[in-house]
Design an enzyme around this catalytic site. Structure first.
Site, mmCIF file in Angstrom:
data_model
loop_
_atom_site.group_PDB
_atom_site.id
_atom_site.type_symbol
_atom_site.label_atom_id
_atom_site.label_comp_id
_atom_site.label_asym_id
_atom_site.label_seq_id
_atom_site.Cartn_x
_atom_site.Cartn_y
_atom_site.Cartn_z
ATOM 1 N N GLU A 1 51.375 -43.901 30.192
ATOM 2 C CA GLU A 1 51.142 -43.441 28.821
ATOM 3 C C GLU A 1 51.895 -44.239 27.759
ATOM 4 O O GLU A 1 52.557 -43.676 26.888
ATOM 5 C CB GLU A 1 51.497 -41.945 28.705
ATOM 6 N N ASN B 1 48.932 -46.409 34.191
ATOM 7 C CA ASN B 1 48.312 -45.079 34.193
ATOM 8 C C ASN B 1 48.258 -44.512 32.773
ATOM 9 O O ASN B 1 49.231 -44.624 32.022
ATOM 10 C CB ASN B 1 49.163 -44.149 35.076
ATOM 11 N N HIS C 1 42.516 -35.410 32.669
ATOM 12 C CA HIS C 1 42.779 -33.996 32.374
ATOM 13 C C HIS C 1 41.687 -33.545 31.411
ATOM 14 O O HIS C 1 41.597 -34.044 30.295
ATOM 15 C CB HIS C 1 44.158 -33.826 31.720
ATOM 16 N N GLU D 1 44.706 -37.892 37.898
ATOM 17 C CA GLU D 1 45.305 -36.571 37.611
ATOM 18 C C GLU D 1 44.239 -35.545 37.238
ATOM 19 O O GLU D 1 44.424 -34.731 36.326
ATOM 20 C CB GLU D 1 46.332 -36.682 36.475
ATOM 21 N N ASP E 1 42.023 -32.539 36.482
ATOM 22 C CA ASP E 1 41.909 -31.079 36.487
ATOM 23 C C ASP E 1 40.989 -30.692 35.336
ATOM 24 O O ASP E 1 40.785 -31.475 34.397
ATOM 25 C CB ASP E 1 43.265 -30.341 36.440
HETATM 26 O O1 G3I Z 1 63.606 -29.612 35.154
HETATM 27 C C1 G3I Z 1 63.434 -28.211 34.940
HETATM 28 C C2 G3I Z 1 64.099 -27.459 36.026
HETATM 29 O O2 G3I Z 1 65.483 -27.724 35.991
HETATM 30 C C3 G3I Z 1 63.793 -25.971 35.868
HETATM 31 O O3 G3I Z 1 64.275 -25.287 36.992
HETATM 32 C C4 G3I Z 1 62.289 -25.723 35.738
HETATM 33 C C5 G3I Z 1 61.977 -24.271 35.464
HETATM 34 O O4 G3I Z 1 60.671 -24.156 34.946
HETATM 35 O O5 G3I Z 1 61.789 -26.513 34.696
HETATM 36 C C6 G3I Z 1 61.966 -27.880 34.982
HETATM 37 O O6 G3I Z 1 61.320 -28.717 34.129
HETATM 38 C C7 G3I Z 1 59.908 -28.715 34.204
HETATM 39 C C8 G3I Z 1 59.416 -29.970 34.920
HETATM 40 O O7 G3I Z 1 58.003 -30.053 34.831
HETATM 41 C C9 G3I Z 1 59.801 -30.019 36.373
HETATM 42 O O8 G3I Z 1 59.198 -29.000 37.085
HETATM 43 C C10 G3I Z 1 59.430 -28.673 32.791
HETATM 44 O O9 G3I Z 1 59.768 -27.420 32.206
HETATM 45 C C11 G3I Z 1 57.956 -28.876 32.745
HETATM 46 O O10 G3I Z 1 57.552 -29.005 31.389
HETATM 47 C C12 G3I Z 1 57.574 -30.125 33.506
HETATM 48 O O11 G3I Z 1 56.187 -30.263 33.409
HETATM 49 C C13 G3I Z 1 55.617 -31.420 33.965
HETATM 50 C C14 G3I Z 1 55.032 -32.284 32.857
HETATM 51 O O12 G3I Z 1 54.389 -33.390 33.419
HETATM 52 C C15 G3I Z 1 56.102 -32.760 31.895
HETATM 53 O O13 G3I Z 1 55.523 -33.486 30.889
HETATM 54 C C16 G3I Z 1 54.502 -30.976 34.904
HETATM 55 O O14 G3I Z 1 55.071 -30.324 36.037
HETATM 56 C C17 G3I Z 1 53.685 -32.162 35.354
HETATM 57 O O15 G3I Z 1 52.524 -31.722 35.994
HETATM 58 C C18 G3I Z 1 53.267 -33.017 34.169
HETATM 59 O O16 G3I Z 1 52.597 -34.148 34.669
HETATM 60 C C19 G3I Z 1 52.110 -35.072 33.701
HETATM 61 C C20 G3I Z 1 52.098 -36.443 34.383
HETATM 62 O O17 G3I Z 1 53.361 -36.737 34.898
HETATM 63 C C21 G3I Z 1 51.634 -37.517 33.417
HETATM 64 N N1 G3I Z 1 50.363 -37.192 32.838
HETATM 65 C C22 G3I Z 1 50.267 -35.866 32.221
HETATM 66 C C23 G3I Z 1 50.675 -34.795 33.215
HETATM 67 C C24 G3I Z 1 50.476 -33.414 32.647
HETATM 68 O O18 G3I Z 1 51.312 -33.213 31.541
#
Ligand code: G3I
Length: 370
Positions: free
Chosen positions: A152, A202, A238, A277, A279
């Site tokens: 990105e 990506n 997405h 990715e 969905d």
């Molecule tokens: O790190 C904390 C952790 O310490 C805590 O226990 C937990 C409780 O909810 O939160 C954790 O952080 C989360 C992190 O994922 C790890 O699980 C964040 O709140 C959450 O916002 C984060 O979301 C991820 C997101 O990227 C962040 O931008 C999603 O899981 C993940 O599916 C998403 O993936 C991205 C791709 O990498 C790139 N393309 C877009 C895609 C969707 O946004």
């Protein structure tokens, strides 16, 4: 062998108990011999859940860590790398004969505080990034076959322009004035660390012909002409109902035609395309349930996207961003107003989208695309 048999039995139990019918053949069986990879993003914490692990092993021949290889997880302190989560996924994949895609070495999100608030100079930041890329890629050398090197890097708000990030210009690694040079440097570092790994750029919202995909196309063409080691482009895919009109939901022909033209022009450059990715988020009620008619539309979208990929021999992977609605980033990122985006419901029952995707995979590539 034992664990495979167990996985099959558990998978069958999860499926049969849920739906009353056994799957005809799994997704990974449907693509056997076609060279197509069918993958999904995974979270290591869920691997110990029997139905999750069984469904994953039964259906997919590729996995990608959803968050486990991002900076905040893998490089939590300046001098400490933590591969424990990534290793769990790679070990699971090895046991079940699956390939692993790595995600992601360079992104502007999910970076640790020490990095974002460290006030490093460009020279220091370049050194940190080179070390990160070489350490992470080196750790998985020979085990991760493809990497999203940069994720990105182009901006949504200023189509066609590079995003302002810590890596490009805040303060950047010293190459901000030279357009995509900072991205090029990352690909070269990754290639040095594992010359066999396939290296991908990506991106989100660059699936169809638009200003962002035009800019990426120009970058990839330039890289290929100058021998910069880039092997592929990942289109995230997405899709959410809020982005689409009802007509588009019901009949995605226009978008799919544009997607197909986009895949065609990229693969003509000699790079592979991966759908990375996918969905399809739907509006959901308070219990997380989507309307049956939306699930049917969703199924058609999965079918059409898969068919578009299959019609180009250079489109070599279709990957979903998770596989069960029980675990998906969509819910928490939409205040639970959207969801039901994946192939299996929260009880690991196959949805219409699963059947539609499997049928498209069973049809395989059209003769001209083989
Ligand atoms: O790190 C904390 C952790 O310490 C805590 O226990 C937990 C409780 O909810 O939160 C954790 O952080 C989360 C992190 O994922 C790890 O699980 C964040 O709140 C959450 O916002 C984060 O979301 C991820 C997101 O990227 C962040 O931008 C999603 O899981 C993940 O599916 C998403 O993936 C991205 C791709 O990498 C790139 N393309 C877009 C895609 C969707 O946004």
């Amino acid at each position: 062998m034992k664990s495979r048999a167990l996985a099959f039995l558990l998978g069958c139990a999860a499926f049969c108990l849920g739906s009353g019918t056994a799957p005809e053949q799994s997704l990974r069986e449907a693509v056997r011999g076609s060279g197509l990879l069918i993958g999904t993003a995974v979270r290591p914490a869920q691997l110990s859940e029997a139905a999750y692990a069984a469904t994953l092993a039964r259906e997919f021949n590729m996995v990608e860590p959803e968050d486990a290889l991002k900076w905040e997880v893998v490089h939590p302190e300046p001098l400490r790398f933590d591969f424990s989560q990534g290793d769990q996924i790679v070990d699971f994949a090895t046991r079940h004969g699956m390939k692993v895609r790595g995600h992601t070495l360079v992104w502007h999100r999910q970076n640790p505080k020490w990095l974002m608030e460290g006030k490093y100079t460009s020279g220091e930041l370049a050194g940190i990034l080179e070390k990160h890329i070489k350490t992470v890629v080196g750790h998985y050398r020979g085990r991760i076959f493809a990497w999203d090197v940069v994720n990105e890097a182009f901006d949504e708000l200023h189509p066609g322009e590079l995003r302002s990030t810590i890596w490009r210009d805040q303060p950047g690694i010293g190459l901000a004035a030279n357009g995509t040079s900072y991205i090029e440097r990352c690909f070269r570092w990754a290639h040095e660390a594992d010359p066999q790994a396939l290296l991908f750029y990506n991106e989100a919202e660059a699936e169809t012909m638009n200003a962002k995909s035009d800019a990426i196309y120009a970058m990839v063409r330039d890289f290929r002409e100058r021998g910069v080691p880039i092997d592929g482009v990942g289109f995230q895919m997405h899709i959410s109902q809020t982005q689409l009109s009802q007509t588009q939901m019901a009949n995605l022909h226009a978008d799919v035609a544009s997607l197909s033209a986009n895949i065609k022009r990229f693969t003509a450059l000699g790079v592979q395309v991966h759908i990375t990715e996918m969905d399809v988020a739907l509006p959901v009620d308070a219990e997380g349930n989507a309307r049956p008619e939306d699930l049917e539309l969703q199924a058609d979208i999965y079918r059409q996207i898969a068919s578009a990929c299959l019609s180009h021999s250079g489109c070599t992977a279709i990957q979903t961003w998770g596989f069960t609605d029980k675990y998906s980033w969509i819910g928490s990122h939409s205040k639970q107003t959207q969801g039901a985006a994946l192939l299996f419901d929260r009880n690991y029952r196959a949805k219409p989208a699963y059947d539609a995707l499997r049928k498209a995979l069973e049809l395989g590539r059209p003769v001209a695309g083989r």
